[in-house]
Design a protein around this motif. Structure first.
Motif, PDB file in Angstrom:
ATOM      1  N   VAL A  61      38.677  -0.925  24.339  1.00  0.00           N
ATOM      2  CA  VAL A  61      38.761   0.510  24.620  1.00  0.00           C
ATOM      3  C   VAL A  61      37.368   1.094  24.430  1.00  0.00           C
ATOM      4  CG1 VAL A  61      39.823   2.702  23.975  1.00  0.00           C
ATOM      5  CG2 VAL A  61      41.157   0.589  23.823  1.00  0.00           C
ATOM      6  N   LEU A  62      36.893   1.786  25.463  1.00  0.00           N
ATOM      7  CA  LEU A  62      35.584   2.431  25.419  1.00  0.00           C
ATOM      8  C   LEU A  62      35.787   3.937  25.339  1.00  0.00           C
ATOM      9  CD1 LEU A  62      32.498   2.539  25.692  1.00  0.00           C
ATOM     10  CD2 LEU A  62      32.798   2.369  28.171  1.00  0.00           C
ATOM     11  N   SER A  63      35.165   4.543  24.327  1.00  0.00           N
ATOM     12  CA  SER A  63      35.224   5.994  24.153  1.00  0.00           C
ATOM     13  C   SER A  63      33.812   6.549  24.111  1.00  0.00           C
ATOM     14  CB  SER A  63      35.955   6.356  22.855  1.00  0.00           C
ATOM     15  OG  SER A  63      37.267   5.858  22.868  1.00  0.00           O
ATOM     16  N   ASP A  64      33.675   7.792  24.519  1.00  0.00           N
ATOM     17  CA  ASP A  64      32.395   8.496  24.422  1.00  0.00           C
ATOM     18  C   ASP A  64      32.556   9.553  23.338  1.00  0.00           C
ATOM     19  OD1 ASP A  64      29.803   9.170  24.964  1.00  0.00           O
ATOM     20  OD2 ASP A  64      30.280  10.414  26.702  1.00  0.00           O
ATOM     21  N   CYS A  65      31.716   9.489  22.297  1.00  0.00           N
ATOM     22  CA  CYS A  65      31.871  10.354  21.133  1.00  0.00           C
ATOM     23  C   CYS A  65      30.611  11.172  20.844  1.00  0.00           C
ATOM     24  CB  CYS A  65      32.240   9.522  19.910  1.00  0.00           C
ATOM     25  SG  CYS A  65      33.767   8.594  20.079  1.00  0.00           S
ATOM     26  N   PRO A  66      30.239  12.098  21.718  1.00  0.00           N
ATOM     27  CA  PRO A  66      29.082  12.952  21.389  1.00  0.00           C
ATOM     28  C   PRO A  66      29.493  14.042  20.404  1.00  0.00           C
ATOM     29  CG  PRO A  66      29.952  13.545  23.536  1.00  0.00           C
ATOM     30  CD  PRO A  66      30.770  12.387  23.040  1.00  0.00           C
ATOM     31  N   GLY A  67      28.735  14.195  19.346  1.00  0.00           N
ATOM     32  CA  GLY A  67      29.010  15.238  18.363  1.00  0.00           C
ATOM     33  C   GLY A  67      30.296  15.040  17.588  1.00  0.00           C
ATOM     34  N   GLY A  68      30.817  13.839  17.523  1.00  0.00           N
ATOM     35  CA  GLY A  68      32.012  13.570  16.729  1.00  0.00           C
ATOM     36  C   GLY A  68      33.327  13.752  17.466  1.00  0.00           C
ATOM     37  N   THR A  69      33.336  14.356  18.622  1.00  0.00           N
ATOM     38  CA  THR A  69      34.579  14.489  19.395  1.00  0.00           C
ATOM     39  C   THR A  69      34.617  13.384  20.443  1.00  0.00           C
ATOM     40  OG1 THR A  69      33.523  16.008  20.941  1.00  0.00           O
ATOM     41  CG2 THR A  69      34.714  16.989  19.092  1.00  0.00           C
ATOM     42  N   CYS A  70      35.655  12.587  20.354  1.00  0.00           N
ATOM     43  CA  CYS A  70      35.758  11.420  21.225  1.00  0.00           C
ATOM     44  C   CYS A  70      36.702  11.677  22.394  1.00  0.00           C
ATOM     45  CB  CYS A  70      36.267  10.213  20.443  1.00  0.00           C
ATOM     46  SG  CYS A  70      35.134   9.629  19.183  1.00  0.00           S
ATOM     47  N   ARG A  71      36.324  11.117  23.537  1.00  0.00           N
ATOM     48  CA  ARG A  71      37.218  11.090  24.687  1.00  0.00           C
ATOM     49  C   ARG A  71      37.231   9.659  25.199  1.00  0.00           C
ATOM     50  NH1 ARG A  71      34.853  10.592  29.622  1.00  0.00           N
ATOM     51  NH2 ARG A  71      32.618  11.016  29.685  1.00  0.00           N
ATOM     52  N   ASP A  73      30.226   5.049  35.900  1.00  0.00           N
ATOM     53  CA  ASP A  73      28.881   5.311  36.413  1.00  0.00           C
ATOM     54  C   ASP A  73      28.742   6.746  36.915  1.00  0.00           C
ATOM     55  OD1 ASP A  73      30.688   4.725  38.413  1.00  0.00           O
ATOM     56  OD2 ASP A  73      29.221   3.758  39.707  1.00  0.00           O
ATOM     57  N   LEU A  74      29.872   7.455  37.065  1.00  0.00           N
ATOM     58  CA  LEU A  74      29.826   8.843  37.522  1.00  0.00           C
ATOM     59  C   LEU A  74      29.498   9.810  36.387  1.00  0.00           C
ATOM     60  CD1 LEU A  74      32.959   8.747  39.840  1.00  0.00           C
ATOM     61  CD2 LEU A  74      30.556   8.433  40.473  1.00  0.00           C
ATOM     62  N   THR A  75      29.950   9.470  35.169  1.00  0.00           N
ATOM     63  CA  THR A  75      29.640  10.299  34.000  1.00  0.00           C
ATOM     64  C   THR A  75      28.950   9.413  32.969  1.00  0.00           C
ATOM     65  OG1 THR A  75      31.811   9.839  33.068  1.00  0.00           O
ATOM     66  CG2 THR A  75      31.592  11.852  34.349  1.00  0.00           C
ATOM     67  N   PRO A  76      27.668   9.619  32.717  1.00  0.00           N
ATOM     68  CA  PRO A  76      26.944   8.737  31.788  1.00  0.00           C
ATOM     69  C   PRO A  76      27.457   8.871  30.350  1.00  0.00           C
ATOM     70  CG  PRO A  76      25.549  10.561  32.496  1.00  0.00           C
ATOM     71  CD  PRO A  76      26.822  10.657  33.287  1.00  0.00           C
ATOM     72  N   LEU A  77      27.416   7.752  29.637  1.00  0.00           N
ATOM     73  CA  LEU A  77      27.829   7.728  28.228  1.00  0.00           C
ATOM     74  C   LEU A  77      26.674   8.193  27.351  1.00  0.00           C
ATOM     75  CD1 LEU A  77      29.590   4.255  28.160  1.00  0.00           C
ATOM     76  CD2 LEU A  77      30.677   6.475  28.252  1.00  0.00           C
ATOM     77  N   THR A  78      26.993   9.060  26.393  1.00  0.00           N
ATOM     78  CA  THR A  78      25.952   9.517  25.471  1.00  0.00           C
ATOM     79  C   THR A  78      26.077   8.844  24.114  1.00  0.00           C
ATOM     80  OG1 THR A  78      27.340  11.399  24.869  1.00  0.00           O
ATOM     81  CG2 THR A  78      25.711  11.744  26.626  1.00  0.00           C
ATOM     82  N   ALA A  79      27.303   8.642  23.633  1.00  0.00           N
ATOM     83  CA  ALA A  79      27.526   7.986  22.338  1.00  0.00           C
ATOM     84  C   ALA A  79      28.744   7.065  22.459  1.00  0.00           C
ATOM     85  CB  ALA A  79      27.749   9.021  21.244  1.00  0.00           C
ATOM     86  N   PRO A  80      28.545   5.872  23.043  1.00  0.00           N
ATOM     87  CA  PRO A  80      29.692   4.974  23.238  1.00  0.00           C
ATOM     88  C   PRO A  80      30.236   4.434  21.918  1.00  0.00           C
ATOM     89  CG  PRO A  80      27.665   3.888  23.885  1.00  0.00           C
ATOM     90  CD  PRO A  80      27.309   5.294  23.544  1.00  0.00           C
ATOM     91  N   GLN A  81      31.551   4.357  21.856  1.00  0.00           N
ATOM     92  CA  GLN A  81      32.228   3.771  20.693  1.00  0.00           C
ATOM     93  C   GLN A  81      33.241   2.768  21.219  1.00  0.00           C
ATOM     94  OE1 GLN A  81      33.885   6.576  17.931  1.00  0.00           O
ATOM     95  NE2 GLN A  81      35.106   5.023  16.910  1.00  0.00           N
ATOM     96  N   TRP A  82      33.270   1.588  20.616  1.00  0.00           N
ATOM     97  CA  TRP A  82      34.109   0.497  21.081  1.00  0.00           C
ATOM     98  C   TRP A  82      35.250   0.244  20.109  1.00  0.00           C
ATOM     99  CZ3 TRP A  82      33.049  -1.380  25.812  1.00  0.00           C
ATOM    100  CH2 TRP A  82      31.778  -1.125  26.334  1.00  0.00           C
ATOM    101  N   ASP A  83      36.388  -0.131  20.658  1.00  0.00           N
ATOM    102  CA  ASP A  83      37.527  -0.547  19.846  1.00  0.00           C
ATOM    103  C   ASP A  83      38.063  -1.832  20.468  1.00  0.00           C
ATOM    104  OD1 ASP A  83      39.483  -0.533  17.907  1.00  0.00           O
ATOM    105  OD2 ASP A  83      40.846   0.704  19.086  1.00  0.00           O
ATOM    106  N   PHE A  84      38.178  -2.878  19.643  1.00  0.00           N
ATOM    107  CA  PHE A  84      38.619  -4.183  20.126  1.00  0.00           C
ATOM    108  C   PHE A  84      39.922  -4.554  19.443  1.00  0.00           C
ATOM    109  CE2 PHE A  84      33.959  -4.149  20.045  1.00  0.00           C
ATOM    110  CZ  PHE A  84      33.696  -4.339  21.384  1.00  0.00           C
ATOM    111  N   GLY A  85      40.805  -5.178  20.187  1.00  0.00           N
ATOM    112  CA  GLY A  85      42.072  -5.629  19.629  1.00  0.00           C
ATOM    113  C   GLY A  85      42.478  -6.968  20.220  1.00  0.00           C
ATOM    114  N   VAL A  86      43.300  -7.698  19.483  1.00  0.00           N
ATOM    115  CA  VAL A  86      43.783  -9.007  19.912  1.00  0.00           C
ATOM    116  C   VAL A  86      45.302  -8.951  20.013  1.00  0.00           C
ATOM    117  CG1 VAL A  86      43.985 -11.431  19.264  1.00  0.00           C
ATOM    118  CG2 VAL A  86      41.867 -10.225  18.850  1.00  0.00           C
TER     119      VAL A  86
END
Length: 171
Positions: free
Chosen positions: A109-119, A150-163
């Protein structure tokens, strides 16, 4: 058997080149024969794809799944791939169980978290075939693709991995 077709094709080609009358009626006949052959091949192909088999196939038959506490992801990270939408995911998987492991499904799961608010930007899942013996860990590498990022650049990517869907090796 193929040599018979080659001999017949050579004979037809020779006769068509040698005799003009032979050429005038062989060409339409061969065209019709080829069309009928292609149509029958397509028909057989579609019918075989839809034909029900005798027994339903169950992928998990005889292959027990691991419990969540029997595997652990270690040192998992993602780095940019060759395209803007792909990422190479690497890490290690540790088998804490008593059986050898054959494969697992990695959820990313890839999230963008600029300023602490993640989407959430996107999700991907990859089947990783990796044999890990009990008590050992093995490195793995796969790719995750997130179309449209590629349409909206990532500023602060956050990753979540699961098995999930960890399968034991059949002996």
């Amino acid at each position: 058997m193929i040599w018979a077709f080659a001999v017949a094709a050579a004979a037809i080609l020779y006769l068509a080149l040698r005799f003009r009358r032979f050429q005038s009626w062989v060409e339409p006949v061969l065209t019709i024969v080829v069309a009928i052959g292609l149509a029958s091949a397509l028909l057989i192909w579609f019918v075989e794809d839809r034909a029900p088999s005798g027994d339903p196939v169950t992928p998990s038959a005889g292959v027990p799944a691991f419990a969540a506490d029997e595997v652990e992801l270690l040192e998992t990270q993602a780095e940019a791939g060759q395209t803007k939408t792909s990422f190479r995911v690497t890490g290690r998987l540790s088998n804490k169980g008593t059986r050898p492991m054959q494969s697992f499904r990695l959820d990313v799961v890839l999230s963008d978290c600029p300023g602490g608010t993640c989407r959430e930007v996107g999700r991907d899942s990859a089947l990783v075939v990796l044999r890990v013996l009990p008590g050992e860990s093995q490195p793995f590498s796969t790719f995750a693709v997130f179309p449209g990022i590629d349409l909206t650049p990532l500023t602060a990517p956050q990753w979540d991995f699961g098995v999930r869907e960890v399968r034991a090796a059949t002996r």
